[in-house]
Enzyme design. Structure first.
Site, mmCIF file in Angstrom:
data_model
loop_
_atom_site.group_PDB
_atom_site.id
_atom_site.type_symbol
_atom_site.label_atom_id
_atom_site.label_comp_id
_atom_site.label_asym_id
_atom_site.label_seq_id
_atom_site.Cartn_x
_atom_site.Cartn_y
_atom_site.Cartn_z
ATOM 1 C CE LYS A 195 47.769 39.596 6.771
ATOM 2 N NZ LYS A 195 48.148 38.506 7.608
ATOM 3 C CE LYS A 247 50.874 39.173 4.203
ATOM 4 N NZ LYS A 247 50.784 38.539 5.369
HETATM 5 C C1 PBG Z 1 48.980 35.328 8.525
HETATM 6 C C2 PBG Z 1 49.684 35.497 7.213
HETATM 7 C C3 PBG Z 1 49.296 35.167 6.085
HETATM 8 C C4 PBG Z 1 50.481 35.412 5.277
HETATM 9 C C5 PBG Z 1 51.599 36.012 6.140
HETATM 10 N N1 PBG Z 1 50.941 35.947 7.485
HETATM 11 C C6 PBG Z 1 48.128 34.822 5.506
HETATM 12 C C7 PBG Z 1 46.955 35.423 5.709
HETATM 13 O O1 PBG Z 1 46.696 36.563 6.262
HETATM 14 O O2 PBG Z 1 45.893 34.825 5.099
HETATM 15 C C8 PBG Z 1 50.632 35.478 3.818
HETATM 16 C C9 PBG Z 1 52.080 35.815 3.246
HETATM 17 C C10 PBG Z 1 52.153 35.251 1.790
HETATM 18 O O3 PBG Z 1 51.154 35.063 1.141
HETATM 19 O O4 PBG Z 1 53.283 35.279 1.462
HETATM 20 N N2 PBG Z 1 49.432 35.158 9.675
#
Ligand code: PBG
Length: 325
Positions: A195, A247
């Protein structure tokens, strides 16, 4: 001059192209993320994500049934509480919005895999994914018990799977042991193995009414790095992940492909909010053709190695795939 090798032969008609396609999209591979907001009476559009809604409990159930009828493979749920505080108390409220939303989904679509997002960022007033230490840093080890409590509450509410998206070290192991201790040995973990700290999460911040100041670069990965993604994924696998996710999606297809070659569990890709909004905005301006762009983005994600794609277009695309059959 005679041309002997003619790759174009295999591209001559739609039927031949269909026959030789190496990659196909199927509704079962798609997961739809949903947002539910505490106290909301009517669904509310998210301006930065045209076509995506913040749901009330009633419209959440409706969207879930629609997704199931379209044949999609799963749902992912984010909850947005009314009250936020430093430790994200509402995240571990058994009657909080996320647990309640999970119960509503489990009732509306009992057969459907439900992935509850397991992170504190929607629940903290500072917007970070964990609790802070006295100096304001995100405290890794003090966050893990919060995640453990959350895992048990979400499993009890009926989540089939938890999505460990907080990017803390040891979170998969912590959640696995908490689930097992409470008897939830069948509750799966979708680990956000790789991530990245990405600007492409921008529109999501509006979707979850985020109060984040600053960034998440001390816990999410640096976009410059690929090798450490493999390390992160290996750790998640060894800690008990059932599925690993990469991601964001499109800017990270190299990572996705490397991860898919590395592991022997299913690999998911999350085509995130910014990717969604870029295509929607360009299409709304007439700069790209919407449907082909969406199908290309998702097909390329499959081609790069994702067996599961998390996408805000899931229900709509599943509808297109049905029509095409
Ligand atoms: C954090 C989380 C995020 C997203 C999903 N879970 C935001 C981040 O990590 O700042 C982003 C998903 C998206 O942008 O579609 N729990």
């Amino acid at each position: 001059m005679s041309v002997v090798q003619r790759p174009r032969r295999l591209r001559q008609t739609p039927a031949v192209r269909r026959l030789v396609a190496e990659t196909r999209l199927h509704p079962a591979d798609l997961v739809l993320p949903l947002f539910v907001v505490e106290g909301l009476e009517e669904p509310r559009p998210i301006a930065s994500m045209p076509g995506v809604m913040q749901h009330s409990l009633a419209s959440l159930a409706e969207a879930a049934r629609e997704a199931e009828a379209a044949g999609i493979g799963g749902l992912m749920l984010f909850g947005i509480p009314q009250h936020k505080d430093a430790i994200g108390s509402e995240a571990t409220n058994p009657d909080g919005i996320l647990a309640t939303g999970v119960r509503v989904l489990a009732q509306a679509v009992p057969e459907m895999p439900i992935i509850a997002d397991l992170c504190l960022d929607e629940f903290t007033d500072h917007g970070h994914c964990g609790v802070l230490d006295p100096t304001g840093r995100v405290a890794n080890d003090a966050t893990l018990p919060r995640y453990q409590q959350m895992a048990q509450i979400l499993a009890l509410a009926g989540a089939t799977m938890i999505g460990t998206s907080g990017a803390m070290d040891g979170q998969v192991a912590a959640c696995r042991s908490a689930l097992d201790e409470a008897g939830f040995t069948d509750t799966m973990i979708m680990a956000y193995g790789a991530k990245y700290a990405s600007a492409f999460y921008g529109p999501f911040r509006e979707a979850v009414d985020s109060s984040l100041q600053g960034d998440r670069r001390s816990y999410q990965q640096d976009p410059a790095n690929a090798v450490e993604a493999i390390r992160e994924v290996q750790l998640d696998v060894s800690e008990g992940a059932d599925i690993v996710m990469v991601k964001p999606g499109l800017p990270y297809l190299d990572i996705l492909s490397a991860v898919a070659a590395e592991v022997t569990i299913p690999v998911a890709s999350y085509v995130v909010s910014g990717e969604y909004s870029m295509i929607e905005a360009a299409a709304a301006n007439g700069w790209i053709s919407r449907k082909p762009a969406i199908l290309e983005a998702l097909t390329c994600t499959r081609r790069a190695g994702a067996s599961i794609i998390v996408t805000y277009w899931a229900t709509e695309v599943a509808g297109w795939l049905k029509e095409d059959r």
